[in-house]
Design a protein around this motif. Structure first.
Motif, PDB file in Angstrom:
ATOM      1  N   LEU A 123     -31.069  -3.486   4.139  1.00 35.99           N
ATOM      2  CA  LEU A 123     -31.065  -2.595   5.256  1.00 35.99           C
ATOM      3  C   LEU A 123     -30.075  -2.810   5.987  1.00 35.99           C
ATOM      4  N   ASP A 124     -29.423  -3.732   6.294  1.00 41.30           N
ATOM      5  CA  ASP A 124     -28.038  -3.919   6.890  1.00 41.30           C
ATOM      6  C   ASP A 124     -27.145  -3.317   6.411  1.00 41.30           C
ATOM      7  N   GLU A 125     -26.933  -3.647   4.902  1.00 44.96           N
ATOM      8  CA  GLU A 125     -25.973  -2.680   4.180  1.00 44.96           C
ATOM      9  C   GLU A 125     -26.115  -1.217   4.179  1.00 44.96           C
ATOM     10  N   ILE A 126     -27.252  -0.736   3.977  1.00 44.45           N
ATOM     11  CA  ILE A 126     -27.413   0.527   4.111  1.00 44.45           C
ATOM     12  C   ILE A 126     -27.212   1.113   5.609  1.00 44.45           C
ATOM     13  N   GLU A 127     -27.396   0.619   6.325  1.00 41.99           N
ATOM     14  CA  GLU A 127     -27.054   1.096   7.987  1.00 41.99           C
ATOM     15  C   GLU A 127     -25.553   1.064   8.175  1.00 41.99           C
TER      16      GLU A 127
END
Length: 86
Positions: A71-75
């Motif tokens: 999720l952090d990478e997508i954000e």
């Protein structure tokens, strides 16, 4: 006779020796590190070093960490895309 006074019977349960000299520190900051730790938990379960309940709990928590990383990478990617469009 001096040896007999120094010798004491040992009572209680047998405590297995633990590994010394190597302390594994998992790197849970990357998906690769989480994957390695998950594989380690699986191997410990297969060897009988941990019970199924602990392995299940560890796997669930590792899955949560992995989902957070993704999720952090997508954000971060989304933020970078939005900034390039401005």
């Amino acid at each position: 006779m001096a040896l007999e006074k120094l010798t004491q019977p040992v009572e209680g349960e047998l405590i297995p020796a633990s590994r010394t000299g190597y302390s594994r520190r998992p790197s849970l900051g990357t998906a690769r590190g989480v994957r390695r730790e998950l594989a380690s938990v699986y191997l410990e379960l297969r060897r009988g070093e941990i019970d199924e309940r602990h392995a299940t709990s560890a796997a669930y928590l590792l899955r949560c960490v992995l989902e957070s990383i993704r999720l952090d990478e997508i954000e971060q990617r989304l933020t970078a895309l939005e900034e390039t469009r401005r």
